[in-house]
Write a protein that holds these residues in place. Structure first.
Motif, PDB file in Angstrom:
ATOM      1  N   ASP A   1      -8.253  -9.035 -12.613  1.00 25.63           N
ATOM      2  CA  ASP A   1      -6.899  -8.546 -12.383  1.00 25.63           C
ATOM      3  C   ASP A   1      -6.750  -8.106 -10.938  1.00 25.63           C
ATOM      4  O   ASP A   1      -7.703  -7.598 -10.341  1.00 25.63           O
ATOM      5  N   ARG A   2      -5.582  -8.300 -10.374  1.00 28.85           N
ATOM      6  CA  ARG A   2      -5.397  -7.951  -8.960  1.00 28.85           C
ATOM      7  C   ARG A   2      -5.553  -6.461  -8.711  1.00 28.85           C
ATOM      8  O   ARG A   2      -5.863  -6.051  -7.593  1.00 28.85           O
ATOM      9  N   SER A   3      -5.378  -5.638  -9.730  1.00 23.94           N
ATOM     10  CA  SER A   3      -5.571  -4.194  -9.569  1.00 23.94           C
ATOM     11  C   SER A   3      -7.040  -3.825  -9.405  1.00 23.94           C
ATOM     12  O   SER A   3      -7.364  -2.682  -9.076  1.00 23.94           O
ATOM     13  N   SER A   4      -7.921  -4.792  -9.620  1.00 21.92           N
ATOM     14  CA  SER A   4      -9.365  -4.570  -9.468  1.00 21.92           C
ATOM     15  C   SER A   4      -9.899  -5.112  -8.152  1.00 21.92           C
ATOM     16  O   SER A   4     -11.106  -5.277  -7.993  1.00 21.92           O
TER      17      SER A   4
ATOM     18  N   SER B   1     -13.302  -1.291 -11.028  1.00 26.89           N
ATOM     19  CA  SER B   1     -12.262  -0.804 -11.927  1.00 26.89           C
ATOM     20  C   SER B   1     -11.033  -0.412 -11.114  1.00 26.89           C
ATOM     21  O   SER B   1     -11.149  -0.031  -9.944  1.00 26.89           O
ATOM     22  N   PRO B   2      -9.836  -0.494 -11.699  1.00 32.63           N
ATOM     23  CA  PRO B   2      -8.631  -0.074 -10.975  1.00 32.63           C
ATOM     24  C   PRO B   2      -8.719   1.361 -10.473  1.00 32.63           C
ATOM     25  O   PRO B   2      -8.151   1.690  -9.426  1.00 32.63           O
ATOM     26  N   GLU B   3      -9.452   2.204 -11.175  1.00 31.18           N
ATOM     27  CA  GLU B   3      -9.578   3.604 -10.763  1.00 31.18           C
ATOM     28  C   GLU B   3     -10.379   3.722  -9.468  1.00 31.18           C
ATOM     29  O   GLU B   3     -10.013   4.471  -8.555  1.00 31.18           O
ATOM     30  N   ILE B   4     -11.490   2.965  -9.366  1.00 34.09           N
ATOM     31  CA  ILE B   4     -12.280   2.982  -8.127  1.00 34.09           C
ATOM     32  C   ILE B   4     -11.499   2.339  -6.993  1.00 34.09           C
ATOM     33  O   ILE B   4     -11.497   2.851  -5.864  1.00 34.09           O
TER      34      ILE B   4
ATOM     35  N   ASN C   1      -8.271   2.559  -1.859  1.00 36.08           N
ATOM     36  CA  ASN C   1      -6.947   2.387  -1.245  1.00 36.08           C
ATOM     37  C   ASN C   1      -6.403   3.700  -0.700  1.00 36.08           C
ATOM     38  O   ASN C   1      -5.657   3.718   0.289  1.00 36.08           O
ATOM     39  N   LYS C   2      -6.792   4.784  -1.312  1.00 35.96           N
ATOM     40  CA  LYS C   2      -6.304   6.096  -0.891  1.00 35.96           C
ATOM     41  C   LYS C   2      -6.792   6.451   0.508  1.00 35.96           C
ATOM     42  O   LYS C   2      -6.085   7.104   1.278  1.00 35.96           O
ATOM     43  N   ILE C   3      -8.009   6.026   0.866  1.00 35.84           N
ATOM     44  CA  ILE C   3      -8.603   6.476   2.127  1.00 35.84           C
ATOM     45  C   ILE C   3      -8.691   5.385   3.191  1.00 35.84           C
ATOM     46  O   ILE C   3      -9.136   5.637   4.312  1.00 35.84           O
ATOM     47  N   LYS C   4      -8.271   4.154   2.861  1.00 35.15           N
ATOM     48  CA  LYS C   4      -8.291   3.092   3.875  1.00 35.15           C
ATOM     49  C   LYS C   4      -7.164   3.332   4.879  1.00 35.15           C
ATOM     50  O   LYS C   4      -6.213   4.054   4.612  1.00 35.15           O
ATOM     51  N   TYR C   5      -7.272   2.689   6.042  1.00 28.30           N
ATOM     52  CA  TYR C   5      -6.173   2.744   6.998  1.00 28.30           C
ATOM     53  C   TYR C   5      -4.996   1.934   6.447  1.00 28.30           C
ATOM     54  O   TYR C   5      -5.193   0.939   5.742  1.00 28.30           O
ATOM     55  N   PRO C   6      -3.764   2.346   6.756  1.00 28.48           N
ATOM     56  CA  PRO C   6      -2.591   1.749   6.102  1.00 28.48           C
ATOM     57  C   PRO C   6      -2.516   0.228   6.202  1.00 28.48           C
ATOM     58  O   PRO C   6      -2.258  -0.452   5.220  1.00 28.48           O
ATOM     59  N   TYR C   7      -2.725  -0.317   7.402  1.00 26.83           N
ATOM     60  CA  TYR C   7      -2.595  -1.766   7.597  1.00 26.83           C
ATOM     61  C   TYR C   7      -3.953  -2.324   8.036  1.00 26.83           C
ATOM     62  O   TYR C   7      -4.105  -2.841   9.140  1.00 26.83           O
ATOM     63  N   ASN C   8      -4.930  -2.224   7.160  1.00 25.13           N
ATOM     64  CA  ASN C   8      -6.301  -2.570   7.538  1.00 25.13           C
ATOM     65  C   ASN C   8      -6.541  -4.073   7.617  1.00 25.13           C
ATOM     66  O   ASN C   8      -7.489  -4.513   8.265  1.00 25.13           O
ATOM     67  N   VAL C   9      -5.691  -4.887   6.964  1.00 34.62           N
ATOM     68  CA  VAL C   9      -5.821  -6.347   7.038  1.00 34.62           C
ATOM     69  C   VAL C   9      -4.523  -6.899   7.633  1.00 34.62           C
ATOM     70  O   VAL C   9      -3.458  -6.816   7.006  1.00 34.62           O
TER      71      VAL C   9
END
Length: 347
Positions: A66-69, A222-225, A230-238
């Protein structure tokens, strides 16, 4: 597995993530006046999708998840660093890695002031699950396993990996950068059974996309991990150029598979030639796009090849790799040049 809240650093768990303009609006519009962008120089004036949904949709189909993973980063190194930052308290927690293996696990731990405990592989570069588990204590938050491993090239024993997954309460990262060259299946299908599992993959190897503007690493969990990362990455990292170019590569799976088959054919050819007379070198079994070869006088061989314009990797200074060169599989012409140079080398 421990409750995720007990594994994540408290400040990260309680962190309110930065919300960008592109996070807050989803959909189509004709006028964008929300992100303080220059209105000219379209399309390069626009910020990219911070969560790369189009790219994740394609990967979800290819990988069967799933894309959420899916987490996408600037190479796998970003994911490695984020995992340590998310789960390890500097100066307090630790990670466990195997040795020899990919060096960025230790570097990322050192940068974050996190202890890195290294467990030696056996003489066949394989894994002792009990020793890995014994090296982890209550302060150990992450175990990093690279399979197929670098620089040895072999896939780690799957039974040992399962034993670690079943008996370790923290996060287990399996780095599968070379999985497309392996006869063994990915651990992606095990995500649902092991909520503590993170699988890393990349476009840099089998997909031939190591160039600086296509650096793309993938983390599956898992979507939770994934939500924590995603919470701590830089906003536009890619960036958008990477996203678009990566989609081009991923939409041409046939080319990737053809190139992988060519590499595997050449890997088998080189392994056979180098292990037989007149070379008779020890060539370690490989599930990757390279061979670890014990040539004896590695420094002399390396320097001699460089003089002929051929660059391999001297791994003689790495634990258990004394006398070894790591040889990436090239085109048939490149491989023939290597073999001719080695055959005529006077050491």
């Amino acid at each position: 597995m421990k409750d995720l809240k007990d594994l994540v650093r408290p400040n990260v768990w309680n962190l309110k993530p930065y919300s960008s303009a592109r996070d807050e609006f989803h959909g189509d519009a004709s006028v964008f006046l929300d992100a303080n962008e220059n209105p000219w120089n379209v399309p390069y004036n626009r910020y990219p999708d911070p969560l790369q949904w189009k790219l994740k949709d394609r990967l979800a189909v290819l990988k069967g998840v799933d894309r959420s993973s899916i987490f996408l980063g600037n190479g796998s190194d970003e994911a490695i660093d984020l995992v340590i930052r998310a789960f390890c308290e500097p100066g307090l927690d630790s990670v466990v890695t195997i040795s020899p293996s990919y060096g960025m696990y230790e570097v990322a731990a050192d940068v974050n002031n996190v202890e890195c405990r290294k467990v030696s592989l056996d003489e066949n570069f394989d894994l002792d699950a009990d020793r890995v588990l014994e090296s982890a204590d209550e302060w150990t938050k992450v175990i990093f396993l690279c399979s197929p491993n670098n620089p040895s090239g072999n896939s780690l024993d799957r039974g040992s990996i399962y034993k670690i997954l079943k008996n370790y309460e923290g996060i287990v990262v399996i780095d599968e950068a070379y999985i497309d060259f392996s006869a063994y299946p990915s651990f992606l299908k095990e995500l649902s059974g092991f909520p503590n599992l993170i699988v890393l993959q990349t476009l840099s190897k089998a997909w031939g996309a190591a160039f600086w503007d296509i650096r793309l690493g993938m983390a599956f969990a898992s979507p939770e991990i994934i939500g924590v990362l995603n919470k701590i990455k830089y906003p536009y990292n890619v960036n958008q150029l990477t996203q678009e170019k990566a989609l081009e590569f991923l939409n041409d799976e046939a080319t990737m598979k053809h190139q992988v088959n060519e590499i595997l054919t050449e890997r088998n050819r080189l392994e056979k030639i180098l292990s037989e007379p007149p070379f008779s070198y020890q060539v370690y079994p490989s599930d990757a796009n390279f061979l670890l070869v014990n040539v004896g006088k590695a420094d002399a061989m390396y320097n001699g090849l460089v003089k002929k314009g051929i660059v391999v990797r001297n791994r003689s200074n790495v634990q258990k790799c004394r006398g070894c060169l790591r040889i990436t599989i090239g085109t048939p012409k490149e491989n023939d040049s290597l073999l001719n140079a080695m055959k005529n080398m006077k050491l």
